[in-house]
Design an enzyme around this catalytic site. Structure first.
Site, PDB file in Angstrom:
ATOM      1  N   TYR A  51       0.856  -1.189   0.000  1.00 48.79           N
ATOM      2  CA  TYR A  51       0.000   0.000   0.000  1.00 48.79           C
ATOM      3  C   TYR A  51       0.890   1.237   0.000  1.00 48.79           C
ATOM      4  O   TYR A  51       1.972   1.234   0.601  1.00 48.79           O
ATOM      5  CB  TYR A  51      -0.920  -0.005   1.222  1.00 48.79           C
ATOM      6  CG  TYR A  51      -2.047  -1.032   1.135  1.00 48.79           C
ATOM      7  CD1 TYR A  51      -3.319  -0.649   0.722  1.00 48.79           C
ATOM      8  CD2 TYR A  51      -1.830  -2.365   1.435  1.00 48.79           C
ATOM      9  CE1 TYR A  51      -4.351  -1.575   0.628  1.00 48.79           C
ATOM     10  CE2 TYR A  51      -2.856  -3.306   1.355  1.00 48.79           C
ATOM     11  CZ  TYR A  51      -4.115  -2.905   0.942  1.00 48.79           C
ATOM     12  OH  TYR A  51      -5.142  -3.813   0.845  1.00 48.79           O
ATOM     13  N   GLU A  52       0.448   2.285  -0.654  1.00 52.35           N
ATOM     14  CA  GLU A  52       1.320   3.443  -0.847  1.00 52.35           C
ATOM     15  C   GLU A  52       1.662   4.151   0.458  1.00 52.35           C
ATOM     16  O   GLU A  52       2.582   4.963   0.505  1.00 52.35           O
ATOM     17  CB  GLU A  52       0.700   4.436  -1.831  1.00 52.35           C
ATOM     18  CG  GLU A  52      -0.533   5.119  -1.300  1.00 52.35           C
ATOM     19  CD  GLU A  52      -1.267   5.931  -2.362  1.00 52.35           C
ATOM     20  OE1 GLU A  52      -0.990   5.768  -3.557  1.00 52.35           O
ATOM     21  OE2 GLU A  52      -2.119   6.727  -1.962  1.00 52.35           O
ATOM     22  N   SER A  53       0.951   3.848   1.525  1.00 51.27           N
ATOM     23  CA  SER A  53       1.263   4.441   2.821  1.00 51.27           C
ATOM     24  C   SER A  53       2.583   3.892   3.362  1.00 51.27           C
ATOM     25  O   SER A  53       3.068   4.367   4.384  1.00 51.27           O
ATOM     26  CB  SER A  53       0.138   4.161   3.812  1.00 51.27           C
ATOM     27  OG  SER A  53      -0.121   2.776   3.878  1.00 51.27           O
TER      28      SER A  53
END
Lengths: 262, 284
Positions: A51-53
Site C-alpha cells: 500500500y502506498e502508505s
C-alpha cells in the site's frame, strides 16, 4: 431471473482472478483492495500487497477504509517511509501489478481522476492523482477497475491524470515508460484488453447475462469487440462466500466507534 | 521546548506562512490544526500530501490561501466537501492549487530536507499535471540525456507533526506509518510536534525514526492529539467519524455549526473530545 450475485461482486471476483500467487501488487483503496484481498484469501495466499502508505506485505483481515489504516501497518512485514515506497519500490521496477481506478477512461486506457470539466473552473473537483501517475508508468503492468457507463468511458478525457497508451499504436513506448501499461480493464459488465496493433481497448469477455449492446451503450465511443468474445465464469460459491464475509467484517469494523477517553 | 500547544501556535504560527501539517492517514496533527483555526490564522499556504479532514476544516474555516497537495479526498469515503467548495465556488475564499502526484511531492520534501534545489523523479509521464502546475519541469540527465521530471524543493516555514513519544530533552520518536513526516520535518525552518506521551527514556531501537531535540522547535504534550486520525499503540483511526464527516462537511451551515460547537467553543483537544462525546451521547 436476477443473478445471485451483484455486478460489483462479479467485477471484484473477475479482478481477483487476474492476480497470481506470489505476485507483487501495489494496491489502491476500494475495489482494488477488495479484489487483492479476495485473491489472497482464495487462490493466491502468497500475494504480496503493497500500500502506498508504506506498508510492505500487509495481510489485513478486514478491508482498510483508508490507505493507511492501522490494520495495514500492524499486519505488514515492514513499514517504510513514503518516499521510499515510490523511489525504492515502485520506480525501481519491483511492482508486478499496479491496480488503478479512475473517474474517466478513454479508448487507450488513459485515466482521469482529477477534474470533471475545465481544470481551472471544474464542474466537479475529484481527489486528484495520488500515486496513480507513477504507478501507471512504473508497474510492470496495470489493471484498471471502474464501473462502465457512457460518462466514465469517454471519447476524450477532461484531464489526463495517468498515462495509458496515450494516442495508441506505440505512442507509449516512445516516452520511455518502463511499464507495459493497462493490460486489462475490468468493469461491472465485462473485461477489455488493448488490441495488439492499435492498443485500443477491445471487449474480450462479458459477464453472464450481459449483452454486447449493453456494453456498447455504456461506452462513449464505438467500442471494438473481439472476434472471439468469451463469457466470464460466474463467481464460485467459495469466492462469493469469502468476499461477502470480507465485506461484512469490514462494514462492522468501520462502523465501530472509537471510544473517546472522557 | 515543552510548552502548551496554545502558546506554541501563538508564538510560532503567523498569518501568511507556509505550513505543512504532515502525517499520512496516521499521526495527523488534528489538535494543532484546530488550535490554528481557534487562533484565526489567515492566508496560510498549506502543504500536505493528503489534505484529509484537517485541511478540509482549515480551508472551510477560512485559514488558507493556497494548497500544495497530491490527493485531496476523504479516503474510502469520497470528496472533501470544503476543499471542493473552495475550488469550485471560491467559498469561503478562492484557493490557489499547486498540484502534484505523491511521488512528486515526496521528492519535493526529500529535496527540501537535503537542501537540494529540486527533487527528481521518473514521473509525470504523459499526464496533464505539468500543464496546470508550472513547477513541474524536467532536466536532461548529464550522463544519458534522459529527461527527468523535477519539482522544486519544499521549505515550509513550519512543519507540524504528531508523534507517539518525546523524552524530556525533546527527542521525538514516531513509528508505524510515518508517511513523509521525517522529510517534511527536516525540510522546514521550524518544527512543532505534539506527542501522546512525554517519557524519561524513549527506549527506541537504533533504527527507529527519531527527530533529535536540536531540530525540534517546540513540543506540546497532547494526548489523543491525532484524533480522529490515530496513533499506533494508543488509539485507532475513528473510521466511523470519517464516514460521518461526509454529511457534516457537505453543506456550509452544518459544517460551520460543527466547527463552532466542537472547535471554536472548546479550548483544547480534551475539551474537543468531551464535546464530541457529549454530542454522541445526546443522539439516541
Amino acid at each position: 431471473m436476477t443473478a445471485p450475485w451483484t455486478p460489483d461482486e462479479m467485477m471484484t471476483v473477475a479482478a481477483a482472478r487476474l492476480l497470481w500467487d506470489g505476485c507483487v501488487c501495489f494496491v489502491g483503496i476500494g475495489l482494488p483492495s477488495a479484489a487483492a484481498n479476495l485473491a489472497r484469501q482464495t487462490h493466491a495466499p502468497d500475494l504480496v500487497l503493497i500500500y502506498e502508505s508504506g506498508t510492505l506485505e500487509s495481510r489485513p483481515s478486514v478491508l482498510p477504509l483508508s490507505i493507511g489504516d492501522g490494520e495495514l501497518a500492524a499486519t505488514a512485514t515492514s513499514v517504510i517511509p513514503l518516499p521510499e515506497i515510490f523511489s525504492y519500490w515502485l520506480q525501481s521496477g519491483r511492482i508486478d501489478v499496479g491496480f488503478l481506478g479512475a473517474a474517466q477512461i478513454d479508448r487507450f486506457g488513459n485515466l482521469n481522476s482529477t477534474t470533471i470539466g475545465d481544470y481551472h473552473h471544474p464542474r466537479t473537483r475529484l481527489p486528484g492523482a495520488g500515486g496513480a501517475p507513477e504507478i501507471a508508468v512504473h508497474a510492470r503492468r496495470t489493471f484498471v477497475v471502474l464501473k462502465q457507463t457512457a460518462r466514465t468511458f469517454v471519447p476524450k478525457l477532461d484531464f489526463c491524470t495517468s498515462a495509458g497508451f496515450l494516442t495508441g499504436s506505440g505512442a507509449r513506448a516512445t516516452t520511455g515508460a518502463p511499464g507495459l501499461g493497462p493490460q486489462v480493464v475490468i468493469t461491472d459488465l465485462g473485461v477489455m484488453k488493448p488490441a495488439p496493433d492499435t492498443e485500443e481497448l477491445e471487449l474480450v469477455s462479458r459477464f453472464e447475462g450481459v449483452t454486447t449492446d449493453q456494453v456498447r451503450s455504456a461506452t462513449g465511443w464505438d467500442l471494438r469487440i473481439a472476434e472471439r468474445l468469451e463469457t466470464v465464469a460466474p463467481p464460485t460459491p467459495d469466492e462469493l462466500r469469502i468476499l461477502r464475509d470480507l465485506h461484512a467484517r469490514t462494514r462492522a469494523a468501520h462502523a465501530r466507534r472509537v471510544e473517546l477517553p472522557c | 521546548m515543552l510548552m502548551d500547544l496554545k502558546d506554541a501556535i501563538a508564538q510560532h504560527v503567523e498569518d501568511g506562512q507556509t505550513l505543512a501539517l504532515e502525517g499520512f492517514t496516521h499521526l495527523i496533527p488534528f489538535a494543532a490544526g484546530h488550535e490554528i483555526i481557534r487562533q484565526g490564522r489567515r492566508d496560510l499556504h498549506l502543504i500536505r500530501m493528503t489534505p484529509d479532514l484537517i485541511y478540509d476544516q482549515m480551508i472551510g474555516a477560512g485559514c488558507a490561501r493556497a494548497l500544495t497537495f497530491s490527493w485531496g479526498g476523504n479516503p474510502g469515503v469520497g470528496s472533501l466537501h470544503r476543499l471542493r467548495d473552495a475550488v469550485e465556488k471560491g467559498w469561503p475564499h478562492p484557493l490557489e492549487l499547486h498540484e502534484h502526484s505523491h511521488a512528486g511531492l515526496a521528492a519535493a520534501y526529500t529535496a527540501g530536507a537535503s537542501h537540494l534545489p529540486f527533487g527528481m523523479l521518473r514521473g509525470y509521464l504523459g499526464t496533464d499535471l505539468a500543464q496546470v502546475n508550472p513547477d513541474i519541469r524536467s532536466v536532461a540527465c548529464p550522463y544519458t540525456g534522459e529527461a527527468i521530471a523535477t519539482v522544486p524543493a519544499l521549505h515550509p516555514d513550519i512543519t507540524i507533526l504528531h508523534a507517539q513519544k518525546a523524552d524530556r530533552r525533546g527527542n521525538v520518536l514516531l513509528h508505524g506509518i510515518v508517511g513523509a513526516g521525517k522529510e517534511a520535518a527536516l525540510a522546514a525552518r521550524k518544527l512543532l510536534v505534539t506527542v501522546e506521551e512525554v517519557v524519561e527514556d524513549l527506549g527506541a531501537a537504533p533504527n527507529a525514526i527519531i527527530l533529535p531535540h536540536w531540530v525540534v522547535t517546540a513540543i506540546s504534550h497532547v494526548p489523543w492529539g491525532a484524533y480522529p486520525s490515530y496513533a499506533q499503540g494508543y488509539y485507532e483511526r475513528d473510521n466511523a467519524f470519517y464516514l460521518d464527516w461526509d454529511d457534516i462537511a457537505r453543506d456550509r451551515e452544518t459544517f460551520l455549526a460543527w466547527l463552532d460547537l466542537h472547535v471554536m467553543h472548546t479550548g483544547d483537544q480534551a475539551a474537543f473530545l468531551r464535546s464530541l462525546a457529549r454530542c454522541a451521547a445526546e443522539v439516541p
